[in-house]
Scaffold this motif. Structure first.
Motif, mmCIF file in Angstrom:
data_model
loop_
_atom_site.group_PDB
_atom_site.id
_atom_site.type_symbol
_atom_site.label_atom_id
_atom_site.label_comp_id
_atom_site.label_asym_id
_atom_site.label_seq_id
_atom_site.Cartn_x
_atom_site.Cartn_y
_atom_site.Cartn_z
ATOM 1 N N PRO A 56 -11.041 0.825 3.919
ATOM 2 C CA PRO A 56 -10.772 1.017 2.439
ATOM 3 C C PRO A 56 -11.244 2.282 1.774
ATOM 4 O O PRO A 56 -11.666 3.122 2.416
ATOM 5 C CB PRO A 56 -11.584 -0.074 1.957
ATOM 6 N N ASN A 57 -10.573 2.124 0.730
ATOM 7 C CA ASN A 57 -10.880 3.430 -0.381
ATOM 8 C C ASN A 57 -12.310 3.149 -0.805
ATOM 9 O O ASN A 57 -12.428 2.587 -1.865
ATOM 10 C CB ASN A 57 -9.761 3.608 -1.385
ATOM 11 N N GLY A 101 -7.924 -1.152 -0.695
ATOM 12 C CA GLY A 101 -7.048 -1.006 0.658
ATOM 13 C C GLY A 101 -6.281 -1.917 0.926
ATOM 14 O O GLY A 101 -6.000 -3.033 0.274
ATOM 15 N N THR A 102 -5.737 -1.863 2.161
ATOM 16 C CA THR A 102 -4.989 -2.895 2.575
ATOM 17 C C THR A 102 -5.484 -3.460 4.218
ATOM 18 O O THR A 102 -6.134 -2.796 4.807
ATOM 19 C CB THR A 102 -3.414 -2.120 3.108
ATOM 20 N N LEU A 103 -5.118 -4.488 4.302
ATOM 21 C CA LEU A 103 -5.363 -5.398 5.566
ATOM 22 C C LEU A 103 -4.212 -5.739 6.346
ATOM 23 O O LEU A 103 -3.574 -6.633 5.776
ATOM 24 C CB LEU A 103 -6.409 -6.382 5.225
ATOM 25 N N LEU A 104 -4.038 -5.024 7.298
ATOM 26 C CA LEU A 104 -2.481 -5.212 7.936
ATOM 27 C C LEU A 104 -1.472 -5.158 7.383
ATOM 28 O O LEU A 104 -0.335 -5.855 7.109
ATOM 29 C CB LEU A 104 -2.737 -6.775 8.785
ATOM 30 N N GLY A 105 -1.558 -4.165 6.108
ATOM 31 C CA GLY A 105 -0.316 -3.861 5.197
ATOM 32 C C GLY A 105 -0.413 -4.548 4.103
ATOM 33 O O GLY A 105 0.453 -4.158 3.188
ATOM 34 N N TYR A 106 -1.284 -5.263 3.643
ATOM 35 C CA TYR A 106 -1.227 -6.183 2.632
ATOM 36 C C TYR A 106 -2.580 -5.702 1.768
ATOM 37 O O TYR A 106 -3.683 -5.727 2.322
ATOM 38 C CB TYR A 106 -1.153 -7.536 2.587
ATOM 39 N N PRO A 107 -2.229 -5.569 0.482
ATOM 40 C CA PRO A 107 -3.389 -5.033 -0.615
ATOM 41 C C PRO A 107 -4.458 -6.253 -0.523
ATOM 42 O O PRO A 107 -4.270 -7.576 -0.459
ATOM 43 C CB PRO A 107 -2.922 -4.909 -1.782
#
Length: 409
Positions: free
Chosen positions: A311-312, A319-325
Motif C-alpha cells: 500500500p501507499n 492501495g489495491t489488493l489483487l487489483g481492487y481498491p
C-alpha cells in the motif's frame, strides 16, 4: 456593493450541476463523454471565478465596515439575511435562538415533524454528506435516491431484481434466437418490491462555550468531525446493519456469500483468491477490511514468494489488493471473525435519503461546565438491490457481496 447571497447561490447551483454530472457517470459506471468533459471543465472554471468574486466582495464589504468585522444591523439594507457557514448558524442558534434568520429553518424542521432543532440549509448539509470514495465504502458507490421535497421520510417502493428460485443472474430475463417467421417466445424479468423507509439517526458532540463563540473554528471542527462520524456510522449500517430501526447491511443479507477461510484467525493468499472467485465480476468491486488484519496482509505472499499487498503508507494505507481498491474500516469485525475482510460491488446497494440534516444545541446538561452539546440528526435507509446470489447457467453462484467466514468444521 454586490449581493453576496446571490453570488453564493450561483456558486452552489454551479457546484450542484457539476455534482450531477459526476453522479450520472458513476451511476452508469463510465467516464465522462466528450460533451460532459467540456461542460464540466467550463463549469469548473466558472466556479473558480465565482469563488474569487465572492472572496473579493467579502473583503470589500469588510473594508466598507471599517475593517472591524462587525455586522450590519437587520434594518440596514446591506445586512446579510443568510448565514455564512454552518459554524455561524450553530453559534447563532446557541447564543441567539430568536434571531430572525433562524425562523425559516425552524419552520422547515417543524414541517418535517423533526424533534426540534433547525433545518440545516442544503449548502451546508452538503458539506457533511460530501463524502469521497476515500472516506466511505458504500455511499459514494451506491445508488442514492434523494429525499422527496413533499414527503421526505415516507416509505418508497422500488422494483428490484428477484434472484429467487427459477431466476437467473439477470433476474429471469431469457434470451432466445428466433428463426425467420418463428413465433417470438414470451419473456419476462422477475422483479420484486423493495421498500425503503428512512430511519432517524443522530450524532452528538460536546464543545466548550468559548469555542462555540468562534464561528469559523466551530465550522471547521464540526464539519470535519461530523463528516467523519457520518461516513463511519453509515458504512457500518450499510455493510452490517440488521435492518431493525436501521438499514439492512449488504454483507449480512441473503444475497451475500460467505467463503470459509482455510485456517482459523488467519487470512491467506488462497482465501483472497477464493473471495474474488465468487464475486460478480464486471462492476466496481472494493475491499472493506478490519485494520486488525493489516499485519497479515502486509506479509502475505503468493506461491512465487511475491508480496501481494504493497500500500501507499503515506496516503492512509490506500492501495489495491489483487487489483481492487481496499479501505480499512474501524467498525469492521476483528481478525478471525466472519466479515473481517469483505469484497463488494456497491452499485447493487440502494440508499434512500430522508429529511435533514437538523441541528440542536443545548447547554442544560453541562451548564456548570460551560459546555454545549451539539446534536445533528437526519433520516436514511438502505438495502441491497438483490435478494440472493446470482446463479450462472452452469449452476455456479456469484454475488456482489462476498465475505470471508470461519473455517468449515
Amino acid at each position: 456593493m454586490k449581493n453576496l447571497i446571490e453570488l453564493r447561490k450561483k456558486l452552489a447551483a454551479k457546484k450542484e450541476e457539476m455534482r450531477s454530472l459526476i453522479v450520472l457517470a458513476q451511476t452508469e459506471k463510465r467516464g465522462f463523454t466528450d460533451d460532459e468533459e467540456t461542460n464540466f471543465t467550463t463549469m469548473e472554471a466558472e466556479s473558480r471565478s465565482l469563488e474569487d468574486e465572492i472572496k473579493l466582495e467579502e473583503r470589500a464589504q469588510q473594508f466598507a465596515m471599517g475593517g472591524s468585522g462587525a455586522k450590519h444591523t437587520p434594518d440596514d439594507p446591506a445586512h446579510e439575511s443568510e448565514f455564512r457557514s454552518l459554524g455561524e448558524l450553530i453559534s447563532c442558534y446557541r447564543s441567539d435562538p430568536y434571531d430572525p434568520r433562524l425562523k425559516e429553518y425552524r419552520e422547515m424542521a417543524a414541517g418535517t415533524k423533526a424533534s426540534g432543532g433547525v433545518f440545516v440549509p442544503p449548502k451546508f448539509s452538503a458539506q457533511l454528506f460530501e463524502i469521497t470514495p476515500e472516506e466511505a465504502v458504500v455511499r459514494p458507490r451506491a445508488l442514492v435516491i434523494p429525499a422527496d421535497e413533499n414527503a421526505p421520510d415516507s416509505s418508497t417502493t422500488f422494483p428490484a431484481l428477484d434472484q429467487g428460485a427459477g431466476s437467473n443472474m439477470y433476474g429471469g430475463v431469457e434470451v432466445n434466437w428466433i428463426g425467420e417467421g418463428d413465433e417470438k417466445p414470451e419473456t419476462s424479468a422477475k422483479f420484486r418490491d423493495l421498500t425503503l423507509t428512512p430511519h432517524e439517526v443522530a450524532a452528538h458532540i460536546v464543545v466548550t462555550d468559548k469555542l462555540l463563540r468562534n464561528a469559523p473554528a466551530v465550522n471547521t471542527i464540526i464539519t470535519k468531525l461530523f463528516r467523519g462520524a457520518i461516513a463511519a456510522a453509515e458504512d457500518d449500517a450499510f455493510l452490517y446493519g440488521n435492518g431493525v430501526g436501521k438499514p439492512s447491511g449488504a454483507m449480512v443479507s441473503p444475497a451475500s456469500i460467505t467463503v470459509p477461510r482455510k485456517t482459523a484467525n488467519l487470512i491467506t493468499y488462497p482465501d483472497v483468491v477464493a473471495l474474488i472467485a465468487q464475486a460478480k465480476l464486471g462492476g466496481a468491486l472494493i475491499w472493506a477490511a478490519s485494520q486488525s488484519i493489516l499485519p497479515q496482509l502486509l506479509t502475505m505472499k503468493d506461491e512465487a514468494g511475491n508480496l501481494i499487498f504493497q500500500p501507499n503508507v503515506a496516503d492512509k494505507m490506500t492501495g489495491t489488493l489483487l487489483g481492487y481498491p481496499i479501505r480499512f474500516k474501524e467498525n469492521a469485525p476483528i481478525l478471525g471473525a466472519t466479515g473481517d475482510l469483505v469484497l463488494g460491488d456497491m452499485g447493487y446497494y440502494l440508499i434512500k435519503d430522508g429529511s435533514g440534516i437538523f441541528i440542536q444545541a443545548s447547554e442544560h446538561p453541562l451548564f456548570k461546565q460551560n459546555k454545549t452539546i451539539i446534536k445533528a440528526f437526519w433520516n436514511v435507509d438502505g438495502k441491497p438491490w438483490v435478494n440472493g446470489p446470482f446463479e450462472m447457467e452452469n449452476g455456479y453462484q456469484v454475488s456482489p457481496f462476498i465475505k470471508l467466514g470461519v473455517p468449515t468444521p
